[in-house]
Design a protein around this motif. Sequence first.
Motif, PDB file in Angstrom:
ATOM      1  N   ARG A 140      31.098 -25.216  -5.284  1.00  0.00           N
ATOM      2  CA  ARG A 140      31.159 -23.809  -5.696  1.00  0.00           C
ATOM      3  C   ARG A 140      32.038 -22.995  -4.742  1.00  0.00           C
ATOM      4  O   ARG A 140      32.763 -22.100  -5.170  1.00  0.00           O
ATOM      5  CB  ARG A 140      29.755 -23.223  -5.821  1.00  0.00           C
ATOM      6  CG  ARG A 140      29.054 -23.681  -7.096  1.00  0.00           C
ATOM      7  CD  ARG A 140      27.756 -22.928  -7.349  1.00  0.00           C
ATOM      8  NE  ARG A 140      26.640 -23.422  -6.557  1.00  0.00           N
ATOM      9  CZ  ARG A 140      25.979 -24.537  -6.792  1.00  0.00           C
ATOM     10  NH1 ARG A 140      26.311 -25.287  -7.804  1.00  0.00           N
ATOM     11  NH2 ARG A 140      24.974 -24.905  -6.035  1.00  0.00           N
ATOM     12  N   ARG A 143      39.686 -19.725  -7.348  1.00  0.00           N
ATOM     13  CA  ARG A 143      39.794 -18.463  -8.098  1.00  0.00           C
ATOM     14  C   ARG A 143      40.656 -17.453  -7.349  1.00  0.00           C
ATOM     15  O   ARG A 143      41.492 -16.771  -7.954  1.00  0.00           O
ATOM     16  CB  ARG A 143      38.409 -17.874  -8.352  1.00  0.00           C
ATOM     17  CG  ARG A 143      37.690 -18.518  -9.486  1.00  0.00           C
ATOM     18  CD  ARG A 143      36.438 -17.729  -9.872  1.00  0.00           C
ATOM     19  NE  ARG A 143      35.788 -18.413 -10.969  1.00  0.00           N
ATOM     20  CZ  ARG A 143      34.544 -18.876 -10.934  1.00  0.00           C
ATOM     21  NH1 ARG A 143      33.801 -18.669  -9.874  1.00  0.00           N
ATOM     22  NH2 ARG A 143      34.037 -19.498 -11.964  1.00  0.00           N
ATOM     23  N   SER A 185      32.953 -25.335 -13.477  1.00  0.00           N
ATOM     24  CA  SER A 185      32.609 -23.969 -13.066  1.00  0.00           C
ATOM     25  C   SER A 185      32.134 -23.143 -14.254  1.00  0.00           C
ATOM     26  O   SER A 185      31.391 -22.179 -14.090  1.00  0.00           O
ATOM     27  CB  SER A 185      33.791 -23.286 -12.375  1.00  0.00           C
ATOM     28  OG  SER A 185      34.793 -22.907 -13.309  1.00  0.00           O
ATOM     29  N   GLU A 189      35.485 -20.956  -5.673  1.00  0.00           N
ATOM     30  CA  GLU A 189      35.793 -19.582  -5.282  1.00  0.00           C
ATOM     31  C   GLU A 189      37.177 -19.508  -4.629  1.00  0.00           C
ATOM     32  O   GLU A 189      37.949 -18.584  -4.908  1.00  0.00           O
ATOM     33  CB  GLU A 189      34.715 -19.025  -4.346  1.00  0.00           C
ATOM     34  CG  GLU A 189      34.869 -17.550  -4.057  1.00  0.00           C
ATOM     35  CD  GLU A 189      34.989 -16.677  -5.306  1.00  0.00           C
ATOM     36  OE1 GLU A 189      35.781 -15.707  -5.253  1.00  0.00           O
ATOM     37  OE2 GLU A 189      34.324 -16.943  -6.322  1.00  0.00           O
ATOM     38  N   ARG A 190      37.514 -20.473  -3.774  1.00  0.00           N
ATOM     39  CA  ARG A 190      38.855 -20.498  -3.171  1.00  0.00           C
ATOM     40  C   ARG A 190      39.917 -20.700  -4.250  1.00  0.00           C
ATOM     41  O   ARG A 190      40.982 -20.080  -4.208  1.00  0.00           O
ATOM     42  CB  ARG A 190      38.955 -21.591  -2.106  1.00  0.00           C
ATOM     43  CG  ARG A 190      38.131 -21.291  -0.861  1.00  0.00           C
ATOM     44  CD  ARG A 190      38.469 -22.163   0.332  1.00  0.00           C
ATOM     45  NE  ARG A 190      38.314 -23.589   0.138  1.00  0.00           N
ATOM     46  CZ  ARG A 190      37.162 -24.279   0.248  1.00  0.00           C
ATOM     47  NH1 ARG A 190      36.048 -23.635   0.545  1.00  0.00           N
ATOM     48  NH2 ARG A 190      37.143 -25.580   0.081  1.00  0.00           N
TER      49      ARG A 190
END
Length: 156
Positions: free
Chosen positions: A108, A115, A53, A112-113
């Motif tokens: 990606r 994060r 990431s 995001e999940r």
Amino acid sequence: MTDKAVNTAQENWDQRLGFLMHDVSRLRRKVFDEVMKPEGITRSQWWVMAHLSRHDGMSQSDLADVLDLGRAALGGLVDRLEALGYVRRGADEQDRRTKLVLLTPEGRAMIERMRVKSDVMSEAILQGLSAGQRHQLADMLSLVKRNLLAFDTSRA
């Protein structure tokens, strides 16, 4: 307090600090493993994805080196992440023999999940620290990291 007692206390303090930093890191990884378990992703897999990431498109061999993994071990992890649809391999335009590891759109979305879950977890584990203390903690840990990276092992 005698000189010997002071030296012993100092030695114990250094040891306690090392153990504390190790335990905090270990416990954070363990808790995040549990947080990510419903997503069906393992610690090794989320570690690879978290690095991608920040450095998407690294060569597989460079990624293995940075993560301090054997090339075969990393290859197996990338195989599993590829099967899950989170990464894909691509050829390097400068060297077609080099395989790059790239996040897919699904990867990606998983990042995001991760994060969001990490933010919730961080808020819980930093409870009781003010914003200033949190920044100070991050600054101090960053300094320790820089010192570790610059450490000359021949001095020890």
